[in-house]
Scaffold this active site. Structure first.
Site, PDB file in Angstrom:
ATOM      1  N   HIS A  17       0.840  -1.208   0.000  1.00 31.66           N
ATOM      2  CA  HIS A  17       0.000   0.000   0.000  1.00 31.66           C
ATOM      3  C   HIS A  17       0.872   1.255   0.000  1.00 31.66           C
ATOM      4  O   HIS A  17       0.593   2.216  -0.714  1.00 31.66           O
ATOM      5  CB  HIS A  17      -0.887   0.066   1.252  1.00 31.66           C
ATOM      6  CG  HIS A  17      -1.874  -1.041   1.410  1.00 31.66           C
ATOM      7  ND1 HIS A  17      -1.963  -1.795   2.545  1.00 31.66           N
ATOM      8  CD2 HIS A  17      -2.832  -1.515   0.573  1.00 31.66           C
ATOM      9  CE1 HIS A  17      -2.940  -2.678   2.422  1.00 31.66           C
ATOM     10  NE2 HIS A  17      -3.481  -2.542   1.231  1.00 31.66           N
ATOM     11  N   LYS A  41     -17.983  -6.258   8.904  1.00 32.15           N
ATOM     12  CA  LYS A  41     -16.756  -6.991   8.590  1.00 32.15           C
ATOM     13  C   LYS A  41     -15.824  -6.945   9.800  1.00 32.15           C
ATOM     14  O   LYS A  41     -15.507  -5.869  10.312  1.00 32.15           O
ATOM     15  CB  LYS A  41     -16.097  -6.320   7.372  1.00 32.15           C
ATOM     16  CG  LYS A  41     -15.098  -7.187   6.640  1.00 32.15           C
ATOM     17  CD  LYS A  41     -14.727  -6.521   5.301  1.00 32.15           C
ATOM     18  CE  LYS A  41     -13.359  -6.953   4.823  1.00 32.15           C
ATOM     19  NZ  LYS A  41     -12.940  -6.242   3.611  1.00 32.15           N
ATOM     20  N   ARG A  90      -1.498  -6.001  -8.378  1.00 31.00           N
ATOM     21  CA  ARG A  90      -0.393  -6.925  -8.095  1.00 31.00           C
ATOM     22  C   ARG A  90      -0.246  -7.985  -9.169  1.00 31.00           C
ATOM     23  O   ARG A  90       0.834  -8.454  -9.440  1.00 31.00           O
ATOM     24  CB  ARG A  90      -0.638  -7.631  -6.747  1.00 31.00           C
ATOM     25  CG  ARG A  90      -0.439  -6.724  -5.564  1.00 31.00           C
ATOM     26  CD  ARG A  90      -1.037  -7.306  -4.315  1.00 31.00           C
ATOM     27  NE  ARG A  90      -2.476  -7.191  -4.341  1.00 31.00           N
ATOM     28  CZ  ARG A  90      -3.261  -7.329  -3.284  1.00 31.00           C
ATOM     29  NH1 ARG A  90      -2.737  -7.633  -2.122  1.00 31.00           N
ATOM     30  NH2 ARG A  90      -4.556  -7.184  -3.389  1.00 31.00           N
ATOM     31  N   SER A 128      -2.719  -7.723   2.897  1.00 27.60           N
ATOM     32  CA  SER A 128      -3.069  -7.565   4.316  1.00 27.60           C
ATOM     33  C   SER A 128      -3.533  -8.900   4.900  1.00 27.60           C
ATOM     34  O   SER A 128      -3.258  -9.209   6.058  1.00 27.60           O
ATOM     35  CB  SER A 128      -4.169  -6.511   4.492  1.00 27.60           C
ATOM     36  OG  SER A 128      -3.698  -5.243   4.134  1.00 27.60           O
TER      37      SER A 128
HETATM   38  P1  ADP Z   1      -9.465  -4.357  -0.367  1.00 21.05           P
HETATM   39  O1  ADP Z   1      -9.946  -4.409   1.022  1.00 21.05           O
HETATM   40  O2  ADP Z   1     -10.371  -3.683  -1.359  1.00 21.05           O
HETATM   41  O3  ADP Z   1      -8.862  -5.654  -0.886  1.00 21.05           O
HETATM   42  P2  ADP Z   1      -6.898  -3.462   0.413  1.00 21.05           P
HETATM   43  O4  ADP Z   1      -6.948  -2.631   1.608  1.00 21.05           O
HETATM   44  O5  ADP Z   1      -6.342  -4.830   0.549  1.00 21.05           O
HETATM   45  O6  ADP Z   1      -8.283  -3.385  -0.323  1.00 21.05           O
HETATM   46  O7  ADP Z   1      -6.045  -2.758  -0.704  1.00 21.05           O
HETATM   47  C1  ADP Z   1      -6.367  -1.477  -1.174  1.00 21.05           C
HETATM   48  C2  ADP Z   1      -5.656  -1.254  -2.489  1.00 21.05           C
HETATM   49  O8  ADP Z   1      -4.275  -1.512  -2.304  1.00 21.05           O
HETATM   50  C3  ADP Z   1      -6.098  -2.145  -3.643  1.00 21.05           C
HETATM   51  O9  ADP Z   1      -6.019  -1.402  -4.829  1.00 21.05           O
HETATM   52  C4  ADP Z   1      -5.065  -3.204  -3.674  1.00 21.05           C
HETATM   53  O10 ADP Z   1      -4.911  -3.759  -4.967  1.00 21.05           O
HETATM   54  C5  ADP Z   1      -3.837  -2.403  -3.296  1.00 21.05           C
HETATM   55  N1  ADP Z   1      -2.782  -3.235  -2.766  1.00 21.05           N
HETATM   56  C6  ADP Z   1      -2.807  -4.027  -1.691  1.00 21.05           C
HETATM   57  N2  ADP Z   1      -1.635  -4.659  -1.515  1.00 21.05           N
HETATM   58  C7  ADP Z   1      -0.841  -4.238  -2.544  1.00 21.05           C
HETATM   59  C8  ADP Z   1       0.479  -4.538  -2.966  1.00 21.05           C
HETATM   60  N3  ADP Z   1       1.234  -5.416  -2.315  1.00 21.05           N
HETATM   61  N4  ADP Z   1       0.953  -3.902  -4.064  1.00 21.05           N
HETATM   62  C9  ADP Z   1       0.177  -3.023  -4.734  1.00 21.05           C
HETATM   63  N5  ADP Z   1      -1.079  -2.723  -4.403  1.00 21.05           N
HETATM   64  C10 ADP Z   1      -1.583  -3.306  -3.337  1.00 21.05           C
END
Ligand code: ADP
Length: 158
Positions: A17, A41, A90, A128
Site C-alpha cells: 500500500h 466486517k 499486483r 493484508s
Molecule cells: P481491499 O480491502 O479492497 O482488498 P486493500 O486494503 O487490501 O483493499 O487494498 C487497497 C488497495 O491496495 C487495492 O487497490 C489493492 O490492490 C492495493 N494493494 C494491496 N496490496 C498491494 C500490494 N502489495 N501492491 C500493490 N497494491 C496493493
C-alpha cells in the site's frame, strides 16, 4: 488541484500500500487514503488503529491525508473533491477483480476514472490478509510492514 482517493481496508497498511501511496503522491497534488469502515466486517485493527498506522507509515508524505468513510466510495470521493480513484495492481487476479469495479464506479459517478499503478516485484506478493496470518502467529514482519508500523503495532499489542 488534482486529487485522488486510495480506498481500501488497510488492515493493516503494508509496504505494498505504501508504495502505491508514495508513487501516487508524485502524480497527484493530494492523495486521500480512505479507510472503508464496514461494521459487519471483522477487522484485526480497529478504525482508529488503522488511521494511526497509516500516519506512522507515511508521516514523510506531506500531500497525503487519511479519512474514514462508509458507503459508496465515489460518493465519498466527490464529497472530498477527488477527481480520481487510485488502486494498485499486483497480478492478473487483481486486474480481473478491479475491472468491473472501475467500470461501475465510472458509470455511477458520471465519469470518475480509476488510475492503476502496477506494484513492483518487491511488494507484489504482499496482502493484508497474509500479513494478518503471519502477525497472528508471531512471525517476522520485516519486509512486509514498514519499521514505523511494526513499532506502532508492538505498542498497541503490549
Ligand atoms: P481491499 O480491502 O479492497 O482488498 P486493500 O486494503 O487490501 O483493499 O487494498 C487497497 C488497495 O491496495 C487495492 O487497490 C489493492 O490492490 C492495493 N494493494 C494491496 N496490496 C498491494 C500490494 N502489495 N501492491 C500493490 N497494491 C496493493
Amino acid at each position: 488541484m488534482k486529487k485522488a482517493i486510495f480506498p481500501g481496508s488497510f488492515d493493516p497498511i503494508t509496504l505494498g500500500h505504501e508504495e502505491i501511496v508514495r508513487r501516487g503522491a508524485t502524480l497527484f497534488d493530494e492523495v486521500i487514503v480512505a479507510i472503508g469502515v464496514n461494521s459487519a466486517k471483522h477487522s484485526a485493527f480497529d478504525a482508529q488503529e488503522r488511521v494511526a498506522l497509516i500516519h506512522a507509515a507515511l508521516a514523510d508524505v506531506p500531500n497525503m491525508k487519511v479519512e474514514l468513510y462508509e458507503g459508496l466510495t465515489v460518493t465519498f470521493a466527490k464529497q472530498k473533491g477527488c477527481q480520481f480513484l487510485l488502486r494498485g495492481l499486483r497480478n492478473a487476479a487483481d486486474l480481473e477483480y478491479e475491472r468491473p469495479i472501475a467500470l461501475m464506479n465510472r458509470q455511477i459517478s458520471g465519469g470518475m476514472e480509476t488510475v492503476f499503478l502496477i506494484s513492483s516485484g518487491e511488494t507484489s506478493h504482499i496482502s493484508s490478509t497474509l500479513v494478518r496470518e503471519v502477525l497472528k502467529y508471531g512471525g517476522p514482519m520485516e519486509g512486509l510492514l514498514s519499521p514505523a508500523v511494526i513499532h506502532a503495532i508492538q505498542g498497541m499489542r503490549a
